[in-house]
Design a protein around this motif. Structure first.
Motif, PDB file in Angstrom:
ATOM      1  N   THR A 155      22.424  38.396  47.549  1.00 34.40           N
ATOM      2  CA  THR A 155      21.784  39.311  46.606  1.00 34.40           C
ATOM      3  C   THR A 155      21.854  38.699  45.208  1.00 34.40           C
ATOM      4  O   THR A 155      22.338  37.592  45.024  1.00 34.40           O
ATOM      5  N   LYS A 156      21.419  39.475  44.213  1.00 37.68           N
ATOM      6  CA  LYS A 156      21.462  38.998  42.836  1.00 37.68           C
ATOM      7  C   LYS A 156      22.670  39.553  42.075  1.00 37.68           C
ATOM      8  O   LYS A 156      22.769  39.390  40.864  1.00 37.68           O
ATOM      9  N   TYR A 157      23.577  40.196  42.785  1.00 33.75           N
ATOM     10  CA  TYR A 157      24.660  40.912  42.118  1.00 33.75           C
ATOM     11  C   TYR A 157      25.980  40.170  42.266  1.00 33.75           C
ATOM     12  O   TYR A 157      26.308  39.681  43.335  1.00 33.75           O
ATOM     13  N   GLN A 158      26.714  40.118  41.174  1.00 31.30           N
ATOM     14  CA  GLN A 158      27.858  39.207  41.094  1.00 31.30           C
ATOM     15  C   GLN A 158      29.196  39.895  40.837  1.00 31.30           C
ATOM     16  O   GLN A 158      30.204  39.217  40.623  1.00 31.30           O
ATOM     17  N   TYR A 159      29.247  41.231  40.866  1.00 34.41           N
ATOM     18  CA  TYR A 159      30.512  41.906  40.576  1.00 34.41           C
ATOM     19  C   TYR A 159      31.586  41.577  41.605  1.00 34.41           C
ATOM     20  O   TYR A 159      32.782  41.603  41.298  1.00 34.41           O
ATOM     21  N   ALA A 160      31.171  41.231  42.836  1.00 35.92           N
ATOM     22  CA  ALA A 160      32.156  40.841  43.852  1.00 35.92           C
ATOM     23  C   ALA A 160      32.862  39.555  43.449  1.00 35.92           C
ATOM     24  O   ALA A 160      34.043  39.360  43.765  1.00 35.92           O
ATOM     25  N   MET A 161      32.139  38.653  42.767  1.00 34.56           N
ATOM     26  CA  MET A 161      32.758  37.419  42.285  1.00 34.56           C
ATOM     27  C   MET A 161      33.809  37.733  41.214  1.00 34.56           C
ATOM     28  O   MET A 161      34.895  37.140  41.192  1.00 34.56           O
ATOM     29  N   VAL A 162      33.470  38.676  40.335  1.00 29.80           N
ATOM     30  CA  VAL A 162      34.425  39.103  39.317  1.00 29.80           C
ATOM     31  C   VAL A 162      35.659  39.712  39.987  1.00 29.80           C
ATOM     32  O   VAL A 162      36.800  39.440  39.596  1.00 29.80           O
ATOM     33  N   TRP A 163      35.432  40.516  41.010  1.00 31.55           N
ATOM     34  CA  TRP A 163      36.542  41.156  41.721  1.00 31.55           C
ATOM     35  C   TRP A 163      37.399  40.110  42.437  1.00 31.55           C
ATOM     36  O   TRP A 163      38.618  40.248  42.518  1.00 31.55           O
ATOM     37  N   SER A 164      36.771  39.054  42.946  1.00 35.85           N
ATOM     38  CA  SER A 164      37.545  38.026  43.654  1.00 35.85           C
ATOM     39  C   SER A 164      38.513  37.308  42.723  1.00 35.85           C
ATOM     40  O   SER A 164      39.500  36.715  43.183  1.00 35.85           O
ATOM     41  N   LEU A 165      38.239  37.358  41.410  1.00 28.41           N
ATOM     42  CA  LEU A 165      39.191  36.834  40.427  1.00 28.41           C
ATOM     43  C   LEU A 165      40.169  37.919  39.985  1.00 28.41           C
ATOM     44  O   LEU A 165      41.386  37.706  39.973  1.00 28.41           O
ATOM     45  N   ALA A 166      39.637  39.086  39.643  1.00 26.91           N
ATOM     46  CA  ALA A 166      40.484  40.156  39.095  1.00 26.91           C
ATOM     47  C   ALA A 166      41.528  40.645  40.096  1.00 26.91           C
ATOM     48  O   ALA A 166      42.613  41.092  39.702  1.00 26.91           O
ATOM     49  N   ILE A 167      41.232  40.542  41.380  1.00 22.65           N
ATOM     50  CA  ILE A 167      42.143  41.077  42.385  1.00 22.65           C
ATOM     51  C   ILE A 167      43.460  40.315  42.448  1.00 22.65           C
ATOM     52  O   ILE A 167      44.431  40.794  43.040  1.00 22.65           O
ATOM     53  N   VAL A 168      43.518  39.155  41.821  1.00 19.56           N
ATOM     54  CA  VAL A 168      44.782  38.405  41.782  1.00 19.56           C
ATOM     55  C   VAL A 168      45.862  39.230  41.084  1.00 19.56           C
ATOM     56  O   VAL A 168      47.061  39.042  41.335  1.00 19.56           O
ATOM     57  N   LEU A 169      45.471  40.176  40.225  1.00 22.97           N
ATOM     58  CA  LEU A 169      46.445  41.024  39.538  1.00 22.97           C
ATOM     59  C   LEU A 169      47.223  41.903  40.513  1.00 22.97           C
ATOM     60  O   LEU A 169      48.354  42.306  40.227  1.00 22.97           O
ATOM     61  N   SER A 170      46.620  42.190  41.669  1.00 19.95           N
ATOM     62  CA  SER A 170      47.319  43.020  42.668  1.00 19.95           C
ATOM     63  C   SER A 170      48.491  42.280  43.300  1.00 19.95           C
ATOM     64  O   SER A 170      49.396  42.897  43.868  1.00 19.95           O
ATOM     65  N   TYR A 171      48.483  40.939  43.214  1.00 18.72           N
ATOM     66  CA  TYR A 171      49.568  40.149  43.794  1.00 18.72           C
ATOM     67  C   TYR A 171      50.906  40.398  43.085  1.00 18.72           C
ATOM     68  O   TYR A 171      51.952  39.987  43.576  1.00 18.72           O
ATOM     69  N   TYR A 172      50.856  41.048  41.940  1.00 20.57           N
ATOM     70  CA  TYR A 172      52.099  41.360  41.233  1.00 20.57           C
ATOM     71  C   TYR A 172      53.074  42.119  42.134  1.00 20.57           C
ATOM     72  O   TYR A 172      54.291  41.944  42.027  1.00 20.57           O
TER      73      TYR A 172
END
Length: 454
Positions: free
Chosen positions: A395-412
């Motif tokens: 698709t043309k939507y990229q928020y999943a890419m942003v989430w694939s980076l931001a989700i590293v914060l959950s590893y805390y």
């Protein structure tokens, strides 16, 4: 030959340095990282994410270069045990059981350990490694997973590392398959084939699938293969392939109603029958009178008993506890049922109100459903987002890419012995994701996300 090497070096100097840097960071990730060391984990992940972005930017038309790079990154993990997940102990346990003629859906690990005389290699180590939560529940891994576990147990020769290597090679081959069929599907959708590398080189996919042995990649291989067959009108062959995807992970079941408008009533009915029949055939070797009850009970736990990296759920819990003076664990049991009903209703709305006759629209509908489910869910493990990454590639939507980076914060949460989460970090994660999604929804022109496309 030296002349060619020199020329290649001059043409790709920055890209080669990036690849070498990534290999170094993945090596540290695989062999010199304790999951309790959150600052180190965060630094490595952010650096790898930046490097993968620049690598695609520099070499997006160089298929061989990016293919070899992605394979090398994965091979770094080949001879090490996962360091961010202990699920692999249960995978090997299930495989060893089947190898010895024992149905993993019928016996609890705790049960078998108490009985003693268990014909499983490394039984005590596997039992201790999987943790108490896994040991007291029946297996929740579908038949294709169990087949891979069994092959790994046979070829692993009773060695934990041997079984890990076989599973890891399977996941790497699946990722190459996703790249192969993903590029073909992108061409069918009139999109650039290089977009498939946004999945293939994504650090989250490499770390969580190849590194930590989660089988979303195998599921997605069959899923993307099936969608490609649908795109070239070979939907009869697509049905059994789609069932293989379901029998790795159950998530693709969510999307089945969407095919109603795409195929029409007659074709979709036959498609559903073929998918259902294939699933039954795959389940049959494990069937027994208690199988359905044991399996549904275990799967149900994921909807009603667990919470990790939740978005909307954490906000609801805060309101629930402060306004109703209720216990948090009372909410999660009720909330799971509400989420299930909400996802079903949302799927039906998109099935009947959205025009899914076009494959592009159909895939966006899948993306909307899965995104909604993860936003509402009380449990969103990092590897779950890999499915969103793959869907967004088409698709043309990229928020999943942003989430694939931001989700590293959950590893805390891994940095604490009791896995206590930092709600401020989770808030930052979801603000980034929601913020970028809102931008894409209200953006102008091609960026606008149409929920009910004409």
């Amino acid at each position: 030959m030296p002349q060619q090497i020199i020329k290649f070096w001059k043409l790709h100097t920055y890209s080669i340095l990036i690849v070498l840097g990534c290999i170094s960071f993945y090596t540290v990730f695989a062999y010199d990282l304790e999951r309790e060391d959150f600052p180190k984990l965060l630094s490595l992940f952010v650096a790898l994410f930046f490097f993968h972005y620049k690598l695609i930017q520099f070499e997006k038309w160089n298929f061989k270069f990016l293919l070899v790079s992605g394979i090398l990154f994965r091979l770094v993990f080949l001879l090490t045990e996962p360091n961010l997940s202990q699920d692999f102990y249960r995978f090997i346990w299930d495989g060893e059981l089947i190898k010895n003629g024992i149905n993993p859906y019928l016996f609890l690990p705790n049960q078998l350990i108490e009985q003693g005389n268990l014909p499983v290699a490394n039984a005590i180590e596997l039992h201790q490694g999987m943790g108490d939560l896994s040991a007291k529940h029946f297996s929740n891994y579908p038949p294709i997973n169990q087949f891979i576990f069994t092959i790994s147990a046979f070829l692993g020769g009773g060695s934990i590392l041997g079984s890990i290597v076989i599973m890891r090679l399977t996941i790497i081959l699946a990722d190459i398959g996703i790249l192969y069929f993903g590029r073909k599907l992108l061409q069918s959708l009139n999109r650039s084939p290089h977009m498939a590398f946004w999945y293939f080189l994504n650090p989250l996919a490499i770390v969580e699938l190849t590194g930590n042995l989660h089988f979303e990649g195998v599921m997605l291989f069959f899923f993307v293969w099936s969608l490609y067959l649908v795109s070239i009108n070979k939907w009869i062959w697509a049905a059994p392939i789609y069932s293989l995807s379901i029998m790795v992970k159950l998530v693709p079941i969510l999307f089945l109603p969407l095919f109603l408008k795409y195929f029409g009533f007659k074709k979709s009915t036959l498609f559903y029958l073929l998918v259902g029949a294939s699933c039954v055939i795959l389940l049959f070797p494990f069937y027994s009178p208690s199988f359905i009850n044991n399996y549904s009970e275990t799967v149900g736990l994921w909807f009603s008993n667990f919470e990790f990296n939740a978005g909307i759920y954490n906000a609801v819990k805060k309101i629930w506890v402060s306004c109703f003076d209720a216990k948090p664990w009372e909410l999660v049991k009720v909330y799971g049922k509400v989420v299930a009903i909400s996802v079903i209703l949302g799927t039906l709305v998109l099935t009947f109100l959205r025009r899914n006759q076009n494959l592009n629209t159909l895939i966006i509908s899948m993306l909307i459903i899965l995104t909604g489910y993860y936003f509402l869910s009380s449990t969103v493990h990092p590897w779950y987002i890999v499915f969103l990454i793959v869907l967004s590639v088409f698709t043309k939507y990229q928020y999943a890419m942003v989430w694939s980076l931001a989700i590293v914060l959950s590893y805390y949460a891994y940095s604490n012995p009791d896995f206590k989460e930092n709600l401020w970090l989770l808030t930052i994660e979801y603000i980034l994701v929601f913020g970028f999604l809102i931008y894409e929804i209200i953006g102008k022109g091609e960026k606008k996300l149409h929920f009910f496309k004409k």
